[in-house]
Design an enzyme around this catalytic site. Structure first.
Site, PDB file in Angstrom:
ATOM      1  N   ASP A   6      44.616  42.523  27.022  1.00  0.00           N
ATOM      2  CA  ASP A   6      43.763  42.692  28.245  1.00  0.00           C
ATOM      3  C   ASP A   6      43.029  44.069  27.829  1.00  0.00           C
ATOM      4  O   ASP A   6      43.406  44.842  27.074  1.00  0.00           O
ATOM      5  CB  ASP A   6      44.429  43.066  29.601  1.00  0.00           C
ATOM      6  CG  ASP A   6      43.475  43.561  30.579  1.00  0.00           C
ATOM      7  OD1 ASP A   6      42.687  42.817  30.855  1.00  0.00           O
ATOM      8  OD2 ASP A   6      43.698  44.606  31.230  1.00  0.00           O
ATOM      9  N   SER A   7      41.877  44.379  28.493  1.00  0.00           N
ATOM     10  CA  SER A   7      41.231  45.491  28.421  1.00  0.00           C
ATOM     11  C   SER A   7      41.728  46.800  28.443  1.00  0.00           C
ATOM     12  O   SER A   7      41.737  47.679  27.982  1.00  0.00           O
ATOM     13  CB  SER A   7      39.934  45.487  28.983  1.00  0.00           C
ATOM     14  OG  SER A   7      40.269  45.418  30.477  1.00  0.00           O
ATOM     15  N   TYR A  38      35.819  47.170  30.213  1.00  0.00           N
ATOM     16  CA  TYR A  38      35.078  46.003  29.701  1.00  0.00           C
ATOM     17  C   TYR A  38      34.020  45.362  30.502  1.00  0.00           C
ATOM     18  O   TYR A  38      33.010  44.912  30.180  1.00  0.00           O
ATOM     19  CB  TYR A  38      35.745  44.834  29.025  1.00  0.00           C
ATOM     20  CG  TYR A  38      36.869  45.056  27.940  1.00  0.00           C
ATOM     21  CD1 TYR A  38      36.811  46.301  27.424  1.00  0.00           C
ATOM     22  CD2 TYR A  38      37.037  43.778  27.084  1.00  0.00           C
ATOM     23  CE1 TYR A  38      37.667  46.339  25.942  1.00  0.00           C
ATOM     24  CE2 TYR A  38      37.688  44.032  25.898  1.00  0.00           C
ATOM     25  CZ  TYR A  38      38.164  45.442  25.317  1.00  0.00           C
ATOM     26  OH  TYR A  38      38.817  45.608  24.312  1.00  0.00           O
ATOM     27  N   GLY A  39      34.134  45.501  31.768  1.00  0.00           N
ATOM     28  CA  GLY A  39      33.369  44.918  32.788  1.00  0.00           C
ATOM     29  C   GLY A  39      31.940  45.252  32.715  1.00  0.00           C
ATOM     30  O   GLY A  39      31.112  44.423  33.240  1.00  0.00           O
ATOM     31  N   CYS A  69      42.300  38.605  30.577  1.00  0.00           N
ATOM     32  CA  CYS A  69      41.171  39.257  31.196  1.00  0.00           C
ATOM     33  C   CYS A  69      40.160  38.516  31.411  1.00  0.00           C
ATOM     34  O   CYS A  69      39.611  37.752  30.771  1.00  0.00           O
ATOM     35  CB  CYS A  69      40.861  40.624  30.099  1.00  0.00           C
ATOM     36  SG  CYS A  69      39.289  41.495  30.352  1.00  0.00           S
ATOM     37  N   THR A  71      36.978  39.207  32.003  1.00  0.00           N
ATOM     38  CA  THR A  71      35.743  39.644  31.631  1.00  0.00           C
ATOM     39  C   THR A  71      36.016  39.145  30.120  1.00  0.00           C
ATOM     40  O   THR A  71      34.848  38.361  29.645  1.00  0.00           O
ATOM     41  CB  THR A  71      35.603  41.064  31.563  1.00  0.00           C
ATOM     42  OG1 THR A  71      35.905  41.486  32.892  1.00  0.00           O
ATOM     43  CG2 THR A  71      34.041  41.508  31.061  1.00  0.00           C
ATOM     44  N   GLU A 157      42.066  52.001  39.167  1.00  0.00           N
ATOM     45  CA  GLU A 157      42.704  52.624  38.072  1.00  0.00           C
ATOM     46  C   GLU A 157      42.925  54.212  38.761  1.00  0.00           C
ATOM     47  O   GLU A 157      43.907  54.814  37.866  1.00  0.00           O
ATOM     48  CB  GLU A 157      41.884  52.679  36.963  1.00  0.00           C
ATOM     49  CG  GLU A 157      41.544  51.160  36.342  1.00  0.00           C
ATOM     50  CD  GLU A 157      41.794  51.136  34.938  1.00  0.00           C
ATOM     51  OE1 GLU A 157      41.712  52.086  34.164  1.00  0.00           O
ATOM     52  OE2 GLU A 157      42.238  49.870  34.710  1.00  0.00           O
ATOM     53  N   CYS A 189      39.444  38.676  38.713  1.00  0.00           N
ATOM     54  CA  CYS A 189      39.501  39.972  37.961  1.00  0.00           C
ATOM     55  C   CYS A 189      40.928  40.347  38.135  1.00  0.00           C
ATOM     56  O   CYS A 189      41.685  40.290  38.922  1.00  0.00           O
ATOM     57  CB  CYS A 189      38.662  41.199  38.478  1.00  0.00           C
ATOM     58  SG  CYS A 189      39.066  42.874  37.908  1.00  0.00           S
ATOM     59  N   THR A 190      41.500  41.004  36.924  1.00  0.00           N
ATOM     60  CA  THR A 190      42.837  41.129  36.911  1.00  0.00           C
ATOM     61  C   THR A 190      43.480  42.211  37.797  1.00  0.00           C
ATOM     62  O   THR A 190      44.747  42.269  38.165  1.00  0.00           O
ATOM     63  CB  THR A 190      43.501  41.552  35.405  1.00  0.00           C
ATOM     64  OG1 THR A 190      42.349  42.724  35.205  1.00  0.00           O
ATOM     65  CG2 THR A 190      43.253  40.293  34.478  1.00  0.00           C
ATOM     66  N   HIS A 191      42.404  42.987  38.161  1.00  0.00           N
ATOM     67  CA  HIS A 191      42.946  44.310  39.033  1.00  0.00           C
ATOM     68  C   HIS A 191      43.035  44.019  40.586  1.00  0.00           C
ATOM     69  O   HIS A 191      43.776  44.548  41.292  1.00  0.00           O
ATOM     70  CB  HIS A 191      42.004  45.317  38.958  1.00  0.00           C
ATOM     71  CG  HIS A 191      42.091  46.284  37.863  1.00  0.00           C
ATOM     72  ND1 HIS A 191      41.901  45.380  36.581  1.00  0.00           N
ATOM     73  CD2 HIS A 191      42.223  47.650  37.426  1.00  0.00           C
ATOM     74  CE1 HIS A 191      42.035  46.544  35.410  1.00  0.00           C
ATOM     75  NE2 HIS A 191      42.291  47.483  35.928  1.00  0.00           N
TER      76      HIS A 191
HETATM   77  N1  DGL Z   1      40.637  43.149  32.927  1.00  0.00           N
HETATM   78  C1  DGL Z   1      39.245  43.151  33.649  1.00  0.00           C
HETATM   79  C2  DGL Z   1      39.063  41.697  34.208  1.00  0.00           C
HETATM   80  O1  DGL Z   1      39.762  41.019  34.375  1.00  0.00           O
HETATM   81  C3  DGL Z   1      39.035  44.361  34.488  1.00  0.00           C
HETATM   82  C4  DGL Z   1      38.972  45.675  33.890  1.00  0.00           C
HETATM   83  C5  DGL Z   1      37.869  45.928  32.804  1.00  0.00           C
HETATM   84  O2  DGL Z   1      36.475  45.593  33.404  1.00  0.00           O
HETATM   85  O3  DGL Z   1      37.973  46.030  31.669  1.00  0.00           O
HETATM   86  O4  DGL Z   1      37.766  41.574  34.235  1.00  0.00           O
END
Ligand code: DGL
Length: 276
Positions: A6-7, A38-39, A69, A71, A157, A189-191
């Site tokens: 993941d990012s 990364y978004g 992830c 993204t 975050e 999105c994972t968050h």
């Molecule tokens: N892990 C990213 C996603 O699921 C979210 C965080 C990022 O933007 O890197 O899109």
């Protein structure tokens, strides 16, 4: 060994569910925290970073990589599969790379009655239209309402997602989706599972909000049933519980603290690595 990339921290929400379903395998988690999020990055940059991470995990011995992830899956999964799995000159043709978009899309098509599905995600994910493309591949009649929510990741975050400011921003983002009369919402999105209770409360009982981590974990279980050749490679060192290794491109202390807070995972001996 299963590699989970993941990012940053977000993929831990996926890892947690996958480890719950399949505790017997060895896992290595790689978070590119130094370059997250990364978004908002360009497709070219996301491909470059994901490529470095995938090569790193294959070199470390991962038989199966989950790009945990949304993204990176949306912007780079196809390119990684072409480069590492379909290229006749690749050393890693017998390995596998899975993304996270397809499983949640399949679950959404099964869950919807009205065929009106909402998706929320980062700017990159929404701009890629990956969800819409995959949903329409399965059922061309579905209507897809999409909304980028770029402020949610930084709030989460910072640990600020429980504050009223985060909830009022979330309400604004969801307002546009609500006008489309959807019956199913995907967290792209994972968050976002960290805000799932607020999302459910704001969007209302008539909308089924799907928990991506749980769906992805079940799809990995099914995938391994359908691919005994991969399962066989993974289970060579099978124990009751396999090993867990955590790697980050930034501070291991910060990573451990976040893993505990973010996913309830006790990451020990986390190491800092460089991707290039
Ligand atoms: N892990 C990213 C996603 O699921 C979210 C965080 C990022 O933007 O890197 O899109």
């Amino acid at each position: 060994m299963i590699g989970v990339f993941d990012s940053g921290f977000g993929g831990l929400t996926v890892l947690k569910e996958v480890m719950r379903e399949l505790p017997q395998y060895d896992y290595v988690y790689l978070g590119d925290n130094a370059r997250a999020p990364y978004g908002n990055r360009t497709k070219e940059t996301i491909i470059e970073y994901t490529d470095q991470a995938v090569r790193f995990l294959f070199e470390r011995g991962a038989r199966l990589i989950i790009i945990a992830c949304f993204t990176a899956t949306s912007q780079a999964l196809r390119e990684m599969q072409e480069k590492y799995l379909r290229n006749p000159n690749s050393k890693y043709k017998d390995r596998k790379i899975l993304g996270v978009v397809r499983p949640v899309v399949e679950a959404a098509v099964l869950a919807t009655h009205s065929k009106r599905i909402g998706v929320i995600g980062t700017k990159g994910t929404i701009a890629s239209k990956s969800f819409e493309i995959e949903l329409k591949k399965i059922d061309p009649k579905v209507c897809v309402a999409q909304q980028a929510c770029p402020l949610l990741v930084p709030f989460i975050e910072e640990g600020w997602h429980t504050k009223p400011e985060a909830k009022s921003i979330l309400k604004k983002y969801l307002r546009s989706i609500q006008t489309h009369n959807i019956d199913t919402l995907l967290l792209g999105c994972t968050h976002y599972p960290l805000m799932i209770a607020d999302i459910r409360r704001i969007i209302g009982k008539r909308v089924n909000v799907l928990h991506s981590g749980e769906i992805i974990a079940k799809s990995v279980v099914n995938y391994l049933k359908r691919h005994p050749e991969i399962e066989e490679q993974l289970s060579r060192s099978k124990k009751d519980e396999g090993s867990r290794e955590f790697l980050t491109t930034e501070s291991p202390e910060r990573f451990n603290e976040f893993a505990r807070k973010f996913a309830g995972i006790e990451a020990k001996n986390t190491a800092r690595v460089e991707l290039h």
